[in-house]
Design a protein around this motif. Structure first.
Motif, PDB file in Angstrom:
ATOM      1  N   ILE A   1     -72.507  82.908 -21.389  1.00 31.86           N
ATOM      2  CA  ILE A   1     -72.890  84.283 -21.033  1.00 31.86           C
ATOM      3  C   ILE A   1     -73.533  84.324 -19.639  1.00 31.86           C
ATOM      4  CG2 ILE A   1     -74.480  86.153 -21.608  1.00 31.86           C
ATOM      5  CD1 ILE A   1     -73.995  85.486 -24.569  1.00 31.86           C
ATOM      6  N   ALA A   2     -74.434  83.380 -19.364  1.00 32.26           N
ATOM      7  CA  ALA A   2     -75.134  83.367 -18.076  1.00 32.26           C
ATOM      8  C   ALA A   2     -74.155  83.140 -16.929  1.00 32.26           C
ATOM      9  CB  ALA A   2     -76.217  82.298 -18.084  1.00 32.26           C
ATOM     10  N   VAL A   3     -73.240  82.167 -17.096  1.00 32.26           N
ATOM     11  CA  VAL A   3     -72.280  81.881 -16.028  1.00 32.26           C
ATOM     12  C   VAL A   3     -71.338  83.059 -15.827  1.00 32.26           C
ATOM     13  CG1 VAL A   3     -70.370  80.394 -15.354  1.00 32.26           C
ATOM     14  CG2 VAL A   3     -72.438  79.391 -16.336  1.00 32.26           C
ATOM     15  N   SER A   4     -70.903  83.686 -16.923  1.00 32.92           N
ATOM     16  CA  SER A   4     -69.982  84.825 -16.805  1.00 32.92           C
ATOM     17  C   SER A   4     -70.640  86.006 -16.108  1.00 32.92           C
ATOM     18  CB  SER A   4     -69.500  85.244 -18.202  1.00 32.92           C
ATOM     19  OG  SER A   4     -68.810  84.184 -18.837  1.00 32.92           O
ATOM     20  N   LEU A   5     -71.899  86.268 -16.459  1.00 34.48           N
ATOM     21  CA  LEU A   5     -72.621  87.353 -15.764  1.00 34.48           C
ATOM     22  C   LEU A   5     -72.787  87.041 -14.277  1.00 34.48           C
ATOM     23  CD1 LEU A   5     -75.361  88.193 -18.403  1.00 34.48           C
ATOM     24  CD2 LEU A   5     -73.566  89.739 -17.594  1.00 34.48           C
ATOM     25  N   ALA A   6     -73.142  85.782 -13.973  1.00 31.01           N
ATOM     26  CA  ALA A   6     -73.311  85.414 -12.564  1.00 31.01           C
ATOM     27  C   ALA A   6     -72.003  85.530 -11.799  1.00 31.01           C
ATOM     28  CB  ALA A   6     -73.865  84.004 -12.463  1.00 31.01           C
ATOM     29  N   SER A   7     -70.864  85.323 -12.479  1.00 35.79           N
ATOM     30  CA  SER A   7     -69.569  85.408 -11.789  1.00 35.79           C
ATOM     31  C   SER A   7     -69.240  86.829 -11.357  1.00 35.79           C
ATOM     32  CB  SER A   7     -68.463  84.877 -12.695  1.00 35.79           C
ATOM     33  OG  SER A   7     -68.228  85.762 -13.785  1.00 35.79           O
ATOM     34  N   GLN A   8     -69.943  87.809 -11.926  1.00 35.30           N
ATOM     35  CA  GLN A   8     -69.690  89.196 -11.535  1.00 35.30           C
ATOM     36  C   GLN A   8     -70.126  89.487 -10.099  1.00 35.30           C
ATOM     37  OE1 GLN A   8     -71.337  91.404 -15.165  1.00 35.30           O
ATOM     38  NE2 GLN A   8     -69.389  92.437 -14.770  1.00 35.30           N
ATOM     39  N   VAL A   9     -70.915  88.599  -9.523  1.00 36.59           N
ATOM     40  CA  VAL A   9     -71.232  88.759  -8.097  1.00 36.59           C
ATOM     41  C   VAL A   9     -69.944  88.757  -7.281  1.00 36.59           C
ATOM     42  CG1 VAL A   9     -72.352  87.652  -6.125  1.00 36.59           C
ATOM     43  CG2 VAL A   9     -73.523  87.753  -8.335  1.00 36.59           C
ATOM     44  N   ARG A  10     -68.998  87.939  -7.679  1.00 38.12           N
ATOM     45  CA  ARG A  10     -67.716  87.825  -6.963  1.00 38.12           C
ATOM     46  C   ARG A  10     -66.602  88.618  -7.641  1.00 38.12           C
ATOM     47  NH1 ARG A  10     -65.606  83.587  -3.760  1.00 38.12           N
ATOM     48  NH2 ARG A  10     -63.781  84.423  -2.632  1.00 38.12           N
ATOM     49  N   TRP A  11     -66.541  88.557  -8.976  1.00 39.41           N
ATOM     50  CA  TRP A  11     -65.458  89.206  -9.713  1.00 39.41           C
ATOM     51  C   TRP A  11     -66.055  90.092 -10.805  1.00 39.41           C
ATOM     52  CZ3 TRP A  11     -65.478  83.681  -9.382  1.00 39.41           C
ATOM     53  CH2 TRP A  11     -64.690  83.176  -8.338  1.00 39.41           C
ATOM     54  N   PRO A  12     -66.434  91.314 -10.527  1.00 39.50           N
ATOM     55  CA  PRO A  12     -67.109  92.169 -11.517  1.00 39.50           C
ATOM     56  C   PRO A  12     -66.284  92.412 -12.776  1.00 39.50           C
ATOM     57  CG  PRO A  12     -67.346  93.090  -9.317  1.00 39.50           C
ATOM     58  CD  PRO A  12     -66.359  91.967  -9.200  1.00 39.50           C
ATOM     59  N   ALA A  13     -65.012  92.739 -12.643  1.00 44.52           N
ATOM     60  CA  ALA A  13     -64.184  93.060 -13.810  1.00 44.52           C
ATOM     61  C   ALA A  13     -63.881  91.812 -14.629  1.00 44.52           C
ATOM     62  CB  ALA A  13     -62.898  93.743 -13.360  1.00 44.52           C
TER      63      ALA A  13
END
Length: 398
Positions: free
Chosen positions: A49-61
Motif C-alpha cells: 500500500i505504501a509503495v503504491s501510494l508513493a508511486s502516485q507521485v509519478r503515475w496517479p492513475a
C-alpha cells in the motif's frame, strides 16, 4: 490541450499518505485481534500500500489501481478481507487520481479499482452487499478529487480572464488618451497656432509699413520687434507642444522649444520692452537642467513677471534663478513702488485672483507640486512682493 495537463501536482499528498496509511495498516494488523495472526503477511500488504501510494507521485492513475490490488494480494496471503487502513488508502488514491489526471484517465482508474474489489469479493464470498458498497464509496471519492480539480481550474481561468481584462482596460485607456491627445494637438495646430502665425505675420507687415515713422521712435520700434519675437516664440512653443501631444512617449518628444531657464535673458528683454524695470541674477549652470523641471520653472518665472506687470507695472523687479546640485530655485521680487496696487497696500498681488479673475498663483503651486517642490508668495518685510519657487532635482526627472 487541457490547461491542467502541465500544471504541477501536490506531490506531498501521495508521499504523506504512503507514510501515514502504511504505518496505520501495520498498527491495525498488530492491534486488531482478527488480523494479528496474519501480522507478517499484513506487513507485506502494508508495504505494498505504501509503495503504491508513493508511486502516485509519478503515475496517479496506475498508482490508484495498484493500491486497490492490495485487496487480492491480501486474499492470496491469507488475511480475511480488506482492513480499514486498506479501504482508506484506496479512497485516498482514487480521490488523488481524480484530482491529478484527466477525467478520461481517472474514470478508467476508478472503474479498475471497483472491478478489482468486486471480483475479489465475489471470488472470496460470492455476490454480496460489498459488491454495491465498494462502488458506492469509490465513486464519491473520485468525484471529490475531480471537483477539487475542476474548481482549481475554474479559479485559474478566472484569474487569467481578470488579467486579460486588466490588460484590455489599460490598452483601451491608453488608446483613449492617445486619441484625445491627437485631437487636442489638431485643435491647437489648426486654430490657435494658425491664428497666432497669421497675427505675427500681420504685425511684421504693420511694422514694415510704419518703418519711416518708427525710425524716429526707437522705443515704439523695440516694442514692435519684441511683439514679433514673442509671436514667433509662441508659435514655436505651440508647435513643440503639438509635437509632444502627438508623440507616444515623452522621451521621444522634440524639445526644440525656446522655453528654458537658459534663455531667461530673452524673457527679461521682452518684459523690459513692456516697460518693467527688471534685472536678472543667475547662479549655476542652467543648461543642464532636466527638461520637465526646466520648463516648469520657466513658466513659474513667466507667470510671476506677468503678475508684476499687471499689479505693479512701475516697480523695480529682480528675477533670480539659482541652480544647485539638488534643486533649482526661481524668485521674482518687486520693491513695492508700482502703481497698480489697491489702496492701502503696496501692490495688488494679494488680490490677484479676485481682482483679475486669474489663477496665476494656483497654477504656479500646481507646477511646483507636480515635482514635489514648494512655492511661497507674499509681501516681504522690506516692502514689495516676492514669489519664490523651489524645484527639487531627483534622478526620476533625469
Amino acid at each position: 490541450m487541457s490547461p491542467f495537463r502541465h500544471r504541477p501536482r501536490p506531490r506531498a499528498v501521495p508521499v504523506a499518505a504512503a507514510v501515514l496509511l502504511g504505518g496505520l495498516a501495520v498498527v491495525e494488523a498488530w492491534t486488531d485481534p482478527t488480523f494479528r495472526p496474519y501480522f507478517g503477511s499484513l506487513v507485506w500488504v502494508a508495504a505494498w500500500i505504501a509503495v503504491s501510494l508513493a508511486s502516485q507521485v509519478r503515475w496517479p492513475a496506475a498508482g490508484a489501481v495498484a493500491v486497490a490490488a492490495s485487496f487480492p494480494l491480501g486474499e492470496l496471503l491469507g488475511p480475511p478481507g480488506p482492513g480499514g487502513a486498506g479501504l482508506i488508502a484506496v479512497l485516498v488514491a482514487v480521490a488523488y487520481a481524480g484530482y491529478a489526471t484527466a477525467p478520461r484517465v481517472s474514470r478508467l482508474a476508478v472503474a479498475a479499482c471497483i472491478v478489482t474489489f468486486v471480483v475479489t469479493d465475489a471470488v472470496r464470498a460470492g455476490i454480496s452487499w460489498d459488491s454495491i458498497f465498494f462502488p458506492a464509496i469509490f465513486v464519491p471519492a473520485w468525484w471529490t478529487g475531480s471537483l477539487v480539480r475542476r474548481e482549481q481550474a475554474r479559479a485559474r481561468e478566472i484569474a487569467s480572464l481578470a488579467t486579460q481584462l486588466d490588460a484590455q482596460r489599460e490598452a483601451s485607456a491608453h488608446a483613449a488618451v492617445v486619441e484625445e491627445r491627437a485631437r487636442i494637438a489638431r485643435e491647437v495646430h489648426d486654430s490657435v497656432a494658425h491664428s497666432l502665425s497669421v497675427m505675427t505675420l500681420q504685425l511684421g507687415g504693420l511694422r514694415r509699413q510704419l518703418g519711416p515713422l518708427l525710425d524716429d521712435r526707437p522705443a515704439e520700434r523695440d516694442i514692435m520687434l519684441g511683439l514679433e519675437r514673442l509671436g514667433r516664440q509662441s508659435v514655436e512653443e505651440l508647435r513643440a507642444t503639438v509635437g509632444i501631444l502627438r508623440t507616444p512617449r515623452d522621451d521621444d518628444a522634440d524639445f526644440s522649444s525656446p522655453v528654458s531657464l537658459a534663455r531667461a535673458g530673452d524673457l527679461v528683454d521682452d518684459v523690459r520692452a513692456a516697460g518693467l524695470d527688471l534685472s536678472l541674477e543667475t547662479t549655476g549652470d542652467l543648461t543642464a537642467l532636466p527638461r520637465a523641471v526646466d520648463v516648469a520653472a520657466y513658466r513659474v518665472a513667466q507667470e510671476a513677471l506677468s503678475n508684476v506687470l499687471r499689479h505693479a507695472p512701475g516697480a523695480r523687479t529682480v528675477l533670480q534663478v539659482r541652480h544647485e546640485n539638488d534643486a533649482v530655485e526661481v524668485a521674482v521680487r518687486d520693491d513695492g513702488t508700482g502703481s497698480g496696487g489697491l489702496p492701502g497696500q503696496a501692490d495688488g498681488h494679494e488680490d490677484e485672483p479676485a481682482a483679475t479673475g486669474g489663477h496665476g498663483l494656483v497654477g504656479m503651486r500646481e507646477r511646483t507640486g507636480m515635482f514635489g517642490g514648494s512655492l511661497s508668495a507674499g509681501p516681504v518685510a522690506e516692502g514689495g512682493f516676492e514669489v519664490r519657487a523651489r524645484f527639487p532635482i531627483g534622478r526620476g526627472w533625469q
